[in-house]
Write a protein that holds these residues in place. Sequence first.
Motif, PDB file in Angstrom:
ATOM      1  N   LEU A  89      56.379 -15.806 -11.189  1.00 17.08           N
ATOM      2  CA  LEU A  89      56.225 -16.330  -9.761  1.00 17.08           C
ATOM      3  C   LEU A  89      54.910 -16.072  -9.902  1.00 17.08           C
ATOM      4  CD1 LEU A  89      59.171 -14.158  -7.819  1.00 17.08           C
ATOM      5  CD2 LEU A  89      59.419 -16.342  -8.247  1.00 17.08           C
ATOM      6  N   ILE A  90      54.609 -17.320  -8.312  1.00 14.81           N
ATOM      7  CA  ILE A  90      53.135 -17.005  -7.954  1.00 14.81           C
ATOM      8  C   ILE A  90      52.988 -16.308  -6.876  1.00 14.81           C
ATOM      9  CG2 ILE A  90      50.672 -18.039  -7.444  1.00 14.81           C
ATOM     10  CD1 ILE A  90      51.327 -19.798  -9.963  1.00 14.81           C
ATOM     11  N   ILE A  91      52.454 -15.421  -5.172  1.00 11.53           N
ATOM     12  CA  ILE A  91      52.652 -15.489  -4.504  1.00 11.53           C
ATOM     13  C   ILE A  91      51.754 -16.541  -3.475  1.00 11.53           C
ATOM     14  CG2 ILE A  91      52.509 -13.742  -2.436  1.00 11.53           C
ATOM     15  CD1 ILE A  91      53.111 -11.857  -5.316  1.00 11.53           C
ATOM     16  N   CYS A  92      51.825 -16.748  -2.408  1.00 17.19           N
ATOM     17  CA  CYS A  92      50.858 -17.894  -1.837  1.00 17.19           C
ATOM     18  C   CYS A  92      50.715 -17.415  -0.299  1.00 17.19           C
ATOM     19  CB  CYS A  92      51.768 -19.303  -1.485  1.00 17.19           C
ATOM     20  SG  CYS A  92      51.421 -20.040  -3.078  1.00 17.19           S
ATOM     21  N   HIS A  93      49.585 -17.306   0.104  1.00 14.98           N
ATOM     22  CA  HIS A  93      49.227 -16.674   1.247  1.00 14.98           C
ATOM     23  C   HIS A  93      48.398 -16.858   2.259  1.00 14.98           C
ATOM     24  CE1 HIS A  93      48.710 -13.251   5.037  1.00 14.98           C
ATOM     25  NE2 HIS A  93      47.921 -13.092   4.477  1.00 14.98           N
ATOM     26  N   GLU A  94      48.652 -17.547   3.732  1.00 15.96           N
ATOM     27  CA  GLU A  94      47.463 -17.713   4.018  1.00 15.96           C
ATOM     28  C   GLU A  94      46.895 -16.827   5.172  1.00 15.96           C
ATOM     29  OE1 GLU A  94      44.744 -19.003   6.424  1.00 15.96           O
ATOM     30  OE2 GLU A  94      45.974 -20.605   7.948  1.00 15.96           O
ATOM     31  N   PRO A  95      45.202 -16.165   4.681  1.00 16.29           N
ATOM     32  CA  PRO A  95      45.574 -15.213   5.280  1.00 16.29           C
ATOM     33  C   PRO A  95      44.988 -14.888   7.163  1.00 16.29           C
ATOM     34  CG  PRO A  95      43.328 -15.773   4.534  1.00 16.29           C
ATOM     35  CD  PRO A  95      44.747 -16.938   3.820  1.00 16.29           C
ATOM     36  N   THR A  96      44.831 -16.517   7.280  1.00 13.74           N
ATOM     37  CA  THR A  96      43.325 -16.495   9.006  1.00 13.74           C
ATOM     38  C   THR A  96      44.726 -16.644  10.379  1.00 13.74           C
ATOM     39  OG1 THR A  96      43.959 -18.185   8.890  1.00 13.74           O
ATOM     40  CG2 THR A  96      42.166 -17.130   7.740  1.00 13.74           C
ATOM     41  N   ARG A  97      46.374 -16.538   9.457  1.00 11.92           N
ATOM     42  CA  ARG A  97      47.666 -16.998  10.428  1.00 11.92           C
ATOM     43  C   ARG A  97      48.660 -15.185  10.837  1.00 11.92           C
ATOM     44  NH1 ARG A  97      51.800 -21.065   7.079  1.00 11.92           N
ATOM     45  NH2 ARG A  97      49.440 -21.903   7.287  1.00 11.92           N
ATOM     46  N   LYS A  98      48.458 -15.652  12.299  1.00  9.70           N
ATOM     47  CA  LYS A  98      48.947 -14.705  13.375  1.00  9.70           C
ATOM     48  C   LYS A  98      49.792 -14.641  13.428  1.00  9.70           C
ATOM     49  CE  LYS A  98      44.336 -13.932  13.785  1.00  9.70           C
ATOM     50  NZ  LYS A  98      43.403 -13.058  13.074  1.00  9.70           N
ATOM     51  N   HIS A  99      51.123 -15.499  13.167  1.00  7.08           N
ATOM     52  CA  HIS A  99      52.318 -15.288  13.097  1.00  7.08           C
ATOM     53  C   HIS A  99      52.536 -16.392  12.402  1.00  7.08           C
ATOM     54  CE1 HIS A  99      52.986 -19.463  15.961  1.00  7.08           C
ATOM     55  NE2 HIS A  99      51.904 -18.662  16.321  1.00  7.08           N
ATOM     56  N   MET A 100      54.193 -16.043  12.094  1.00  7.63           N
ATOM     57  CA  MET A 100      54.894 -17.065  11.220  1.00  7.63           C
ATOM     58  C   MET A 100      54.851 -18.956  12.020  1.00  7.63           C
ATOM     59  SD  MET A 100      56.067 -15.541   9.041  1.00  7.63           S
ATOM     60  CE  MET A 100      57.277 -15.960   7.217  1.00  7.63           C
ATOM     61  N   ARG A 101      55.384 -19.384  10.868  1.00 10.43           N
ATOM     62  CA  ARG A 101      54.962 -21.247  11.911  1.00 10.43           C
ATOM     63  C   ARG A 101      56.192 -21.426  12.210  1.00 10.43           C
ATOM     64  NH1 ARG A 101      54.433 -27.016   9.472  1.00 10.43           N
ATOM     65  NH2 ARG A 101      53.395 -27.925  10.530  1.00 10.43           N
ATOM     66  N   GLY A 102      55.474 -21.099  13.458  1.00 10.80           N
ATOM     67  CA  GLY A 102      56.436 -21.825  14.397  1.00 10.80           C
ATOM     68  C   GLY A 102      57.268 -20.935  15.502  1.00 10.80           C
ATOM     69  N   LEU A 103      57.139 -19.539  14.893  1.00 12.44           N
ATOM     70  CA  LEU A 103      57.619 -18.114  15.330  1.00 12.44           C
ATOM     71  C   LEU A 103      56.880 -17.575  15.745  1.00 12.44           C
ATOM     72  CD1 LEU A 103      60.722 -18.108  12.070  1.00 12.44           C
ATOM     73  CD2 LEU A 103      60.852 -18.833  14.366  1.00 12.44           C
ATOM     74  N   PRO A 104      56.662 -17.648  16.922  1.00 15.12           N
ATOM     75  CA  PRO A 104      55.357 -16.971  17.259  1.00 15.12           C
ATOM     76  C   PRO A 104      55.614 -15.103  17.756  1.00 15.12           C
ATOM     77  CG  PRO A 104      56.429 -18.134  18.897  1.00 15.12           C
ATOM     78  CD  PRO A 104      56.260 -18.599  18.012  1.00 15.12           C
ATOM     79  N   GLU A 105      57.104 -14.959  17.641  1.00 14.26           N
ATOM     80  CA  GLU A 105      57.576 -13.711  18.335  1.00 14.26           C
ATOM     81  C   GLU A 105      57.236 -12.385  16.854  1.00 14.26           C
ATOM     82  OE1 GLU A 105      61.378 -15.881  17.910  1.00 14.26           O
ATOM     83  OE2 GLU A 105      58.585 -16.240  18.546  1.00 14.26           O
ATOM     84  N   TYR A 106      57.095 -13.346  15.468  1.00 12.87           N
ATOM     85  CA  TYR A 106      57.878 -13.454  13.914  1.00 12.87           C
ATOM     86  C   TYR A 106      56.296 -12.902  13.316  1.00 12.87           C
ATOM     87  CZ  TYR A 106      62.498 -12.987  14.174  1.00 12.87           C
ATOM     88  OH  TYR A 106      63.509 -13.090  14.351  1.00 12.87           O
ATOM     89  N   THR A 107      55.927 -11.191  12.974  1.00 12.94           N
ATOM     90  CA  THR A 107      54.285 -11.084  12.137  1.00 12.94           C
ATOM     91  C   THR A 107      54.581 -11.676  10.330  1.00 12.94           C
ATOM     92  OG1 THR A 107      53.661 -10.167  13.722  1.00 12.94           O
ATOM     93  CG2 THR A 107      52.662  -9.956  11.244  1.00 12.94           C
ATOM     94  N   PRO A 108      53.791 -12.291   9.747  1.00 13.94           N
ATOM     95  CA  PRO A 108      54.141 -13.052   8.424  1.00 13.94           C
ATOM     96  C   PRO A 108      54.019 -11.295   7.851  1.00 13.94           C
ATOM     97  CG  PRO A 108      52.308 -13.766   9.420  1.00 13.94           C
ATOM     98  CD  PRO A 108      52.313 -12.453  10.221  1.00 13.94           C
ATOM     99  N   PRO A 109      55.013 -11.362   6.311  1.00 18.24           N
ATOM    100  CA  PRO A 109      55.139 -10.569   5.630  1.00 18.24           C
ATOM    101  C   PRO A 109      53.544  -9.761   4.828  1.00 18.24           C
ATOM    102  CG  PRO A 109      56.082 -12.155   4.945  1.00 18.24           C
ATOM    103  CD  PRO A 109      55.650 -12.721   6.195  1.00 18.24           C
ATOM    104  N   THR A 110      53.468  -8.681   4.360  1.00 19.13           N
ATOM    105  CA  THR A 110      52.863  -8.359   3.499  1.00 19.13           C
ATOM    106  C   THR A 110      52.987  -9.454   2.079  1.00 19.13           C
ATOM    107  OG1 THR A 110      53.667  -6.173   2.391  1.00 19.13           O
ATOM    108  CG2 THR A 110      52.027  -6.241   4.318  1.00 19.13           C
ATOM    109  N   MET A 111      51.740  -9.308   0.991  1.00 19.19           N
ATOM    110  CA  MET A 111      52.380 -10.305  -0.049  1.00 19.19           C
ATOM    111  C   MET A 111      52.564  -9.231  -0.788  1.00 19.19           C
ATOM    112  SD  MET A 111      48.577 -12.046  -0.471  1.00 19.19           S
ATOM    113  CE  MET A 111      47.061 -10.882   0.262  1.00 19.19           C
ATOM    114  N   GLU A 112      52.428  -8.001  -0.463  1.00 20.48           N
ATOM    115  CA  GLU A 112      53.276  -6.537  -1.621  1.00 20.48           C
ATOM    116  C   GLU A 112      55.557  -6.867  -1.048  1.00 20.48           C
ATOM    117  OE1 GLU A 112      49.311  -4.538  -0.305  1.00 20.48           O
ATOM    118  OE2 GLU A 112      50.257  -6.551   0.561  1.00 20.48           O
ATOM    119  N   ALA A 113      55.412  -6.982   0.530  1.00 16.89           N
ATOM    120  CA  ALA A 113      56.938  -7.645   0.723  1.00 16.89           C
ATOM    121  C   ALA A 113      57.052  -8.159  -0.154  1.00 16.89           C
ATOM    122  CB  ALA A 113      56.714  -7.569   2.148  1.00 16.89           C
ATOM    123  N   VAL A 114      56.819  -9.322  -0.110  1.00 18.64           N
ATOM    124  CA  VAL A 114      57.008 -11.228  -0.656  1.00 18.64           C
ATOM    125  C   VAL A 114      57.166 -10.816  -2.276  1.00 18.64           C
ATOM    126  CG1 VAL A 114      56.464 -13.038  -0.481  1.00 18.64           C
ATOM    127  CG2 VAL A 114      56.494 -12.399   1.063  1.00 18.64           C
TER     128      VAL A 114
END
Length: 333
Positions: free
Chosen positions: A243-268
């Motif tokens: 597996l390769i973990i992919c992340h976009e670090p400047t994003r403030k919330h999940m795409r299309g879901l402003p009430e959800y915060t992106p998870p950490t890479m560790e969680a993924v």
Amino acid sequence: MIETPYLLFLGDAPDQLSAKVAQGIKDWRPENAVGQFRMVGCKADVGLKDMNLEEAKEAGAKTLVIGVANRGGHISQSWKQVLIEALEMGYDLASGLHNLLGDEGDLVAASQVNGRTLHDVRVPNVQYPIADGKKRTGKRVLAVGTDCSAGKMYTALALDEAMREKGMNSTFRATGQTGILITGSGVPLDAVIADFMAGAVEYLTPDNDADHWDIIEGQGSLFHVSYSGVTLALIHGGQPDALIICHEPTRKHMRGLPEYTPPTMEAVRDVALTLARVANPACQVVGISINTQHMSEDEANTYLAEVETRMGLPTVDPFRHGAARLADALADI
């Protein structure tokens, strides 16, 4: 076959991310795109020459490709005048949206009158089996993300390129509309009936040579409440060795879901690896891919170094700096 070259239709895309289909084609198959068509109010720009239908036709364009991936995947009524005019001028149309060209009566009528073809690449053309989970020969790597549109396809394409340059045996396996438009084949996974999604991934990545790597294009995110199902189908159907973990670090919330915060890479890492080992107990996380497009070179290098130290894995922006280190990580498996 979809005739090239393309005129990429950006329509009235509200932001750059909405034009990811066009951007992907431009970045990975620039020879297939003569220009872009943007309507009034379009807020996206993939860096190609702006052309109207006449100019692009003179430049050799044969197919107008809808390069927009909007939420819900619908064909906007505001686009119809341009699409019909394109058919009347001799263009074929190609789309990867959920809302099919072939279901739009006015587009079907215009294509028939003008002898043109409508290409819906998000229509499965194979009767896929239900997954059986049997171990397959060959090796497989899957990109999993903290969010949608975080760089999973770019990671897979860059990795395939790097592996080929190193003389490794690899194949990019497209699972979404952009990848299919870029490579010409694949499985439109999110259009497959749910019970058959994992089986479709097994079909896409069959038995192969012992040293061959299938590089599976990732979709969605396990942490995105709208699209987690397609990600799990890729994990179980793909039976990835890596597996390769992919992340976009400047994003403030999940795409299309402003009430959800992106998870950490560790969680993924932890959740994806746990689920992957259901189908392949030997699966391991081999690297981190960071989408640094919104960072300066210095900011990107600093962030990559910080993540590599924290995660203990090779960390790169494969589009910006190449994927050679990720390929090297796979060579050791």
